[in-house]
Design an enzyme around this catalytic site. Structure first.
Site, PDB file in Angstrom:
ATOM      1  N   GLY A  14      62.323  -9.268   9.932  1.00 40.97           N
ATOM      2  CA  GLY A  14      61.487  -8.105   9.190  1.00 40.97           C
ATOM      3  C   GLY A  14      62.290  -7.848   8.065  1.00 40.97           C
ATOM      4  O   GLY A  14      63.142  -8.397   7.384  1.00 40.97           O
ATOM      5  N   PHE A  15      62.106  -6.597   7.665  1.00 46.46           N
ATOM      6  CA  PHE A  15      62.581  -6.273   6.070  1.00 46.46           C
ATOM      7  C   PHE A  15      64.133  -5.933   6.103  1.00 46.46           C
ATOM      8  O   PHE A  15      64.564  -6.730   5.416  1.00 46.46           O
ATOM      9  CB  PHE A  15      61.791  -4.693   5.806  1.00 46.46           C
ATOM     10  N   ASN A  36      59.840 -11.456  17.478  1.00 49.97           N
ATOM     11  CA  ASN A  36      58.736 -11.747  18.094  1.00 49.97           C
ATOM     12  C   ASN A  36      57.369 -11.807  16.978  1.00 49.97           C
ATOM     13  O   ASN A  36      56.416 -12.031  17.353  1.00 49.97           O
ATOM     14  CB  ASN A  36      58.206 -10.637  19.198  1.00 49.97           C
ATOM     15  N   THR A  39      55.813  -7.425  13.067  1.00 53.45           N
ATOM     16  CA  THR A  39      55.957  -7.265  11.827  1.00 53.45           C
ATOM     17  C   THR A  39      56.681  -8.092  10.792  1.00 53.45           C
ATOM     18  O   THR A  39      56.499  -8.022   9.873  1.00 53.45           O
ATOM     19  CB  THR A  39      56.414  -5.655  11.572  1.00 53.45           C
ATOM     20  N   LEU A  76      68.157  -4.708  15.665  1.00 58.37           N
ATOM     21  CA  LEU A  76      67.184  -4.015  14.532  1.00 58.37           C
ATOM     22  C   LEU A  76      65.675  -4.127  15.062  1.00 58.37           C
ATOM     23  O   LEU A  76      64.858  -3.440  14.608  1.00 58.37           O
ATOM     24  CB  LEU A  76      67.216  -4.880  13.083  1.00 58.37           C
ATOM     25  N   LYS A  94      58.303   0.398  24.927  1.00 63.79           N
ATOM     26  CA  LYS A  94      59.103  -0.522  25.843  1.00 63.79           C
ATOM     27  C   LYS A  94      60.032  -1.320  25.067  1.00 63.79           C
ATOM     28  O   LYS A  94      61.239  -1.529  25.406  1.00 63.79           O
ATOM     29  CB  LYS A  94      58.117  -1.394  26.337  1.00 63.79           C
ATOM     30  N   TYR A 148      58.125   6.425  18.696  1.00 63.38           N
ATOM     31  CA  TYR A 148      59.300   5.965  18.003  1.00 63.38           C
ATOM     32  C   TYR A 148      60.628   6.822  17.989  1.00 63.38           C
ATOM     33  O   TYR A 148      61.483   6.352  18.275  1.00 63.38           O
ATOM     34  CB  TYR A 148      58.863   5.808  16.338  1.00 63.38           C
TER      35      TYR A 148
HETATM   36  P1  NAD Z   1      60.459  -4.142  10.191  1.00 69.27           P
HETATM   37  O1  NAD Z   1      59.057  -3.730  10.886  1.00 69.27           O
HETATM   38  O2  NAD Z   1      60.271  -4.597   9.042  1.00 69.27           O
HETATM   39  O3  NAD Z   1      61.247  -4.887  11.082  1.00 69.27           O
HETATM   40  C1  NAD Z   1      61.215  -4.897  12.652  1.00 69.27           C
HETATM   41  C2  NAD Z   1      61.349  -6.290  13.187  1.00 69.27           C
HETATM   42  O4  NAD Z   1      61.555  -6.095  14.575  1.00 69.27           O
HETATM   43  C3  NAD Z   1      60.277  -7.293  12.713  1.00 69.27           C
HETATM   44  O5  NAD Z   1      60.686  -8.406  12.279  1.00 69.27           O
HETATM   45  C4  NAD Z   1      59.422  -7.323  14.128  1.00 69.27           C
HETATM   46  O6  NAD Z   1      58.753  -8.351  14.167  1.00 69.27           O
HETATM   47  C5  NAD Z   1      60.535  -7.290  15.283  1.00 69.27           C
HETATM   48  N1  NAD Z   1      60.053  -6.559  16.351  1.00 69.27           N
HETATM   49  C6  NAD Z   1      59.533  -5.756  16.768  1.00 69.27           C
HETATM   50  N2  NAD Z   1      59.284  -5.607  18.068  1.00 69.27           N
HETATM   51  C7  NAD Z   1      59.899  -6.759  18.619  1.00 69.27           C
HETATM   52  C8  NAD Z   1      60.266  -7.016  20.071  1.00 69.27           C
HETATM   53  N3  NAD Z   1      59.871  -6.372  20.977  1.00 69.27           N
HETATM   54  N4  NAD Z   1      60.931  -8.004  20.098  1.00 69.27           N
HETATM   55  C9  NAD Z   1      61.492  -8.955  19.380  1.00 69.27           C
HETATM   56  N5  NAD Z   1      61.182  -8.509  17.855  1.00 69.27           N
HETATM   57  C10 NAD Z   1      60.667  -7.401  17.426  1.00 69.27           C
HETATM   58  O7  NAD Z   1      61.340  -2.897  10.110  1.00 69.27           O
HETATM   59  P2  NAD Z   1      62.616  -2.549   9.253  1.00 69.27           P
HETATM   60  O8  NAD Z   1      62.363  -1.465   8.251  1.00 69.27           O
HETATM   61  O9  NAD Z   1      63.167  -3.693   8.819  1.00 69.27           O
HETATM   62  O10 NAD Z   1      63.407  -1.547  10.355  1.00 69.27           O
HETATM   63  C11 NAD Z   1      64.247  -2.366  11.050  1.00 69.27           C
HETATM   64  C12 NAD Z   1      64.975  -1.604  12.034  1.00 69.27           C
HETATM   65  O11 NAD Z   1      65.662  -0.392  11.401  1.00 69.27           O
HETATM   66  C13 NAD Z   1      64.338  -0.947  12.859  1.00 69.27           C
HETATM   67  O12 NAD Z   1      64.585  -0.973  14.206  1.00 69.27           O
HETATM   68  C14 NAD Z   1      63.937   0.527  12.385  1.00 69.27           C
HETATM   69  O13 NAD Z   1      63.640   1.473  13.569  1.00 69.27           O
HETATM   70  C15 NAD Z   1      65.183   0.833  11.762  1.00 69.27           C
HETATM   71  N6  NAD Z   1      65.138   1.859  10.659  1.00 69.27           N
HETATM   72  C16 NAD Z   1      64.587   1.291   9.288  1.00 69.27           C
HETATM   73  C17 NAD Z   1      64.447   2.209   8.614  1.00 69.27           C
HETATM   74  C18 NAD Z   1      63.842   1.968   7.134  1.00 69.27           C
HETATM   75  O14 NAD Z   1      63.743   2.688   6.405  1.00 69.27           O
HETATM   76  N7  NAD Z   1      63.402   0.748   6.900  1.00 69.27           N
HETATM   77  C19 NAD Z   1      64.710   3.705   8.632  1.00 69.27           C
HETATM   78  C20 NAD Z   1      65.270   3.833   9.984  1.00 69.27           C
HETATM   79  C21 NAD Z   1      65.585   2.861  10.707  1.00 69.27           C
END
Ligand code: NAD
Ligand code: UDP
Length: 312
Positions: A14-15, A36, A39, A76, A94, A148
């Site tokens: 992810g990001f 998985n 995203t 993450l 979940k 969330y």
């Molecule tokens: P994102 O959506 O880009 O990345 C999330 C990653 O988790 C993706 O690669 C996705 O495929 C994977 N994923 C989702 N569900 C899954 C599962 N059940 N099993 C395995 N992989 C799974 O989001 P992000 O911005 O990179 O955020 C990463 C984490 O940081 C998250 O937990 C998010 O809640 C937290 N966060 C991010 C921000 C932000 O501003 N970017 C702010 C607060 C919290």
């Protein structure tokens, strides 16, 4: 600093995850990137595959996971953008709850230290401003953001109880809005939406009247905070974010100016339960991690715009 050798990054495609994997690989760690691909994208990590220390594991954290040896877990995995986490809200719950338990069990069995990526959303629509870690929040427990927000609150509670009951070494990062390269163009969050709209000459979609505020942290600063938190001795939630606060409308104007776009701004309905303001108090991170963001909004946005120009 703790030297970690074999590091698991859940949500590594992810990001934030892909930026973190890149950093850990550059530091010489062996990185197992679990995802998985809900995203996350292969393109985000493809350049790391040539490194023998980097491996991908396609797995859904809703299912338990057994691994032989892991020294540290950055947990993450969870969709972070409102349209993505609301698209399958049951799955989001979940992922937050069962996924957290599965990763804590893995930490318990392997003895790994685990850092959980929590969120400023645990403060909901905050009545205290700026938000300190001691604030308990103002969350609608049955609204469309609850999958969330409440999922993350339960996950934090699990972290604290696994620590108290089983002595699992946990770290909790309460991450505030972060932006930068490796965000999806269709991620749905404000910066990726506004930058891609501006570059395409489409109207920038401001929700509500745009007076709601957020504080925006550039990804490199955030990753530095995560790495320092993992290495620190501090147990309990730590805010990580940039305290510079901007209204959504001002952000739209800034991005139009920086991209030299001819785009207009259109007002769209404000999503339900959209928090009115958000700004981290980062005194604790300064004290225990000696951390604060160093990238200005102008520099961070310039790098982000370059990234989207190269990918669109
Ligand atoms: P994102 O959506 O880009 O990345 C999330 C990653 O988790 C993706 O690669 C996705 O495929 C994977 N994923 C989702 N569900 C899954 C599962 N059940 N099993 C395995 N992989 C799974 O989001 P992000 O911005 O990179 O955020 C990463 C984490 O940081 C998250 O937990 C998010 O809640 C937290 N966060 C991010 C921000 C932000 O501003 N970017 C702010 C607060 C919290
Ligand atoms: N937002 C907006 N237009 C968009 C995307 C988001 O006006 O195209 C607003 C959204 O309503 C919120 C703020 O920008 O007030 C931040 O939204 P984002 O989804 O990035 O993060 P979060 O709401 O989770 O803080």
């Amino acid at each position: 600093m703790v030297t970690t050798r074999r590091v698991l990054v859940t949500g590594g495609a992810g990001f934030l995850g892909s930026n973190l994997c890149e950093r850990l690989i550059h530091e010489g760690h062996a990185v197992l990137c679990l995802d998985n691909f809900y995203t996350g994208k292969n393109e985000n990590i493809a350049h790391l595959l040539k490194n023998p220390n980097f491996q991908i594991l396609q797995h859904d954290i809703i299912e338990p996971l057994e691994l032989e040896r892991i020294d540290a877990i950055y947990h993450l995995a969870c969709p972070a953008s409102p349209p993505h986490y609301q698209a399958d809200s049951v799955k989001t719950l979940k992922t937050s709850v069962f996924g957290m338990v599965n990763m804590l069990e893995l930490a318990r069995k392997t003895g790994a230290r685990i850092l959980f990526a929590s969120t400023s959303e645990v403060y909901g629509d905050p009545l205290e401003h700026p938000q300190k870690e001691t604030y308990w929040g103002n969350v609608n427990p049955i609204g469309i953001r609850a999958c969330y927000d409440e999922g993350k609150r339960v996950a934090e509670a699990f972290c604290m109880d696994y620590h108290r009951q089983y002595n699992v070494p946990i770290r909790i990062a309460r991450i505030f809005n972060t932006y930068g390269p490796y965000m999806r163009a269709d991620d749905g969050r404000i910066i990726s939406n506004f930058v891609t709209q501006a570059l395409r000459g489409e109207p920038l979609t401001v929700y509500g009247d745009g007076s709601q505020t957020r504080s925006f942290c550039y990804v490199d600063d955030l990753i530095e905070g995560l790495v320092r938190l993992m290495a620190s001795d501090y147990v309990g939630p730590v805010n990580l974010g940039n305290p510079d606060e901007y209204s959504v409308y001002t952000m739209a104007q800034k991005i139009i100016a920086l991209t030299e776009s001819q785009s207009a701004i259109v007002l769209k309905p404000l999503p339900e339960d959209d928090p009115k303001q958000r700004k981290p108090d980062i005194s604790l991170a300064k004290e225990v991690l000696n951390w604060q963001p160093i990238t200005s909004l102008g520099d961070g946005l310039a790098k982000t715009i370059l990234y989207f120009k190269s990918t669109l």
